[in-house]
Design a protein around this motif. Structure first.
Motif, PDB file in Angstrom:
ATOM      1  N   GLY A  41       0.806  -1.199   0.000  1.00 51.74           N
ATOM      2  CA  GLY A  41       0.000   0.000   0.000  1.00 51.74           C
ATOM      3  C   GLY A  41       0.843   1.253   0.000  1.00 51.74           C
ATOM      4  N   VAL A  46      -5.271   5.597  -0.367  1.00 49.53           N
ATOM      5  CA  VAL A  46      -6.118   4.425  -0.565  1.00 49.53           C
ATOM      6  C   VAL A  46      -5.988   3.965  -2.006  1.00 49.53           C
ATOM      7  N   SER A  47      -5.721   2.671  -2.186  1.00 53.77           N
ATOM      8  CA  SER A  47      -5.606   2.107  -3.532  1.00 53.77           C
ATOM      9  C   SER A  47      -6.970   1.621  -4.002  1.00 53.77           C
ATOM     10  N   GLU A  50      -8.217  -1.562  -2.328  1.00 47.11           N
ATOM     11  CA  GLU A  50      -8.739  -1.283  -0.988  1.00 47.11           C
ATOM     12  C   GLU A  50     -10.140  -0.684  -1.060  1.00 47.11           C
ATOM     13  N   GLU A  53     -12.601  -3.456  -2.008  1.00 46.68           N
ATOM     14  CA  GLU A  53     -12.924  -4.305  -0.861  1.00 46.68           C
ATOM     15  C   GLU A  53     -13.957  -3.619   0.034  1.00 46.68           C
ATOM     16  N   GLU A  54     -13.770  -2.316   0.288  1.00 45.68           N
ATOM     17  CA  GLU A  54     -14.690  -1.562   1.136  1.00 45.68           C
ATOM     18  C   GLU A  54     -16.089  -1.495   0.516  1.00 45.68           C
ATOM     19  N   LEU A  63      -7.900  -8.848   0.951  1.00 49.98           N
ATOM     20  CA  LEU A  63      -6.553  -8.335   0.723  1.00 49.98           C
ATOM     21  C   LEU A  63      -5.683  -8.573   1.948  1.00 49.98           C
ATOM     22  N   TRP A  65      -2.300  -6.957   3.381  1.00 43.22           N
ATOM     23  CA  TRP A  65      -1.292  -5.895   3.294  1.00 43.22           C
ATOM     24  C   TRP A  65       0.026  -6.388   3.872  1.00 43.22           C
ATOM     25  N   ILE A 269     -11.770   4.238   5.203  1.00 43.21           N
ATOM     26  CA  ILE A 269     -10.869   3.100   4.995  1.00 43.21           C
ATOM     27  C   ILE A 269      -9.588   3.276   5.797  1.00 43.21           C
ATOM     28  N   ARG A 273      -8.274   0.745   8.971  1.00 46.64           N
ATOM     29  CA  ARG A 273      -7.150  -0.188   8.831  1.00 46.64           C
ATOM     30  C   ARG A 273      -6.108  -0.035   9.929  1.00 46.64           C
TER      31      ARG A 273
END
Length: 339
Positions: A41, A46-47, A50, A53-54, A63, A65, A269, A273
């Motif tokens: 990451g 935020v990728s 990510e 997924e959210e 995922l 990390w 997000i 995390r």
């Protein structure tokens, strides 16, 4: 530094076929070969995976990390050697890695430059630097070598009429992005490559002025793609399709939702995390810069850099073909089948 990096590349690639250990090939319930994908990451950012997924697009894939990176070339090397399952980088870096015989395939575009999101090259307000020729003997701060920022600088110098010998006298200095503005203000570098929040905050503080932008040279363009290894795709076709579709839908979500909605999701997000990072930067998010809907890849996005690398002598004519570097097969927006 460039020679040293290239010397390491064959060593990294030698492990490629023995790597990708997470690609089991054994189908799981639901028809997916894998339900966990390892990735790197970025701090305070935020990728698209990510976000996917959210938003629930990636389920049942989760995922994992494994750390952060600030270098696209490092990220795709990690994918090529099996340290991660996917990685993203500037398209020119993908061309160079493919030229080194890495069996990788770009599957979706993930960042680019437009009027809101671009890389600018800045000098101190009182700097005598006005154009390309003034950069001979000067230092330019970039985040990594062999990627987007270096390619743009060299294209700027070439269009400015500098010879290869003169271009070689312009020194590219690797500086962590968070330290680039400070390095410029302290006179450690003569030009700073800045983008996103780092650019906006630096401009707010004043005392610097733009020299040029990447979009001045190329117009709006998707600059980078996410890659998978060919082996990963072959062993995990269902996982590949689900992953790319989710990624593409996340790209499209940011393209069709308001800036406020995107920022709100990104803040949520980052908070969830729990990586002890500052989420303040996402408030400056304006766009991904991805040119095509859902990150669909256009051949010209690779051909531009193939031609450039050939001119630079870094690859041979015909060594790499754009059509071999990418596929839109798994992107639902390429066929209009996304819902």
């Amino acid at each position: 530094m460039i020679r040293r990096r290239h010397a390491l590349l064959p060593v990294l690639l030698a492990t490629t076929l023995a790597a990708c250990g997470s690609a089991s090939g054994a189908a799981t319930p639901g028809g997916l070969e894998l339900t966990e994908l390892r990735y790197q990451g970025s701090v305070g950012a935020v990728s698209f995976p990510e976000l996917a997924e959210e938003l629930g697009y990636l389920a049942p894939i989760k995922l994992k990390w494994i750390g952060n990176t600030i270098s696209g070339p490092q990220d795709i090397q990690a994918a090529a050697t099996g340290q991660t399952d996917f990685g993203g980088a500037f398209d020119g870096a993908i061309v160079k890695l493919a030229a080194a015989k890495a069996p990788i395939k770009a599957v979706v575009g993930y960042y680019g430059s437009d009027k809101d999101s671009y890389v600018g090259y800045y000098v101190a307000g009182g700097s005598p630097i006005k154009g390309p020729r003034d950069l001979i003997g000067k230092k330019i701060g970039v985040n990594t070598l062999g990627a987007h920022l270096e390619a743009v600088v060299k294209e700027y110098l070439k269009r400015g009429g500098l010879t290869p010998q003169e271009i070689a006298k312009v020194e590219l200095v690797v500086v962590p992005p968070v330290n680039t503005e400070q390095a410029l203000r302290q006179g450690q570098i003569d030009v700073a490559a800045l983008s996103g929040i780092l650019r906006d905050k630096a401009l707010e503080r004043g005392g610097i002025r733009p020299l040029f932008k990447d979009i001045d040279l190329f117009g709006p363009f998707t600059a980078g793609s996410v890659v998978l290894t060919e082996r990963f795709i072959q062993r995990n076709p269902n996982t590949t399709r689900t992953f790319v579709a989710a990624f593409a839908k996340a790209v499209e979500w940011t393209q069709t939702h308001s800036r406020e909605e995107v920022i709100a999701e990104y803040k949520k997000i980052i908070a969830a995390r729990g990586r002890n990072e500052d989420a303040g930067g996402v408030a400056f998010w304006k766009s991904s810069g991805v040119a095509n809907k859902g990150g669909v890849i256009d051949a010209k996005e690779f051909q531009t850099w193939i031609d450039w690398l050939q001119r630079e002598g870094e690859i041979k004519p015909g060594q790499v073909k754009a059509a071999d570097l990418y596929t839109n097969q798994y992107n639902p927006f390429a066929s209009g089948s996304a819902s």
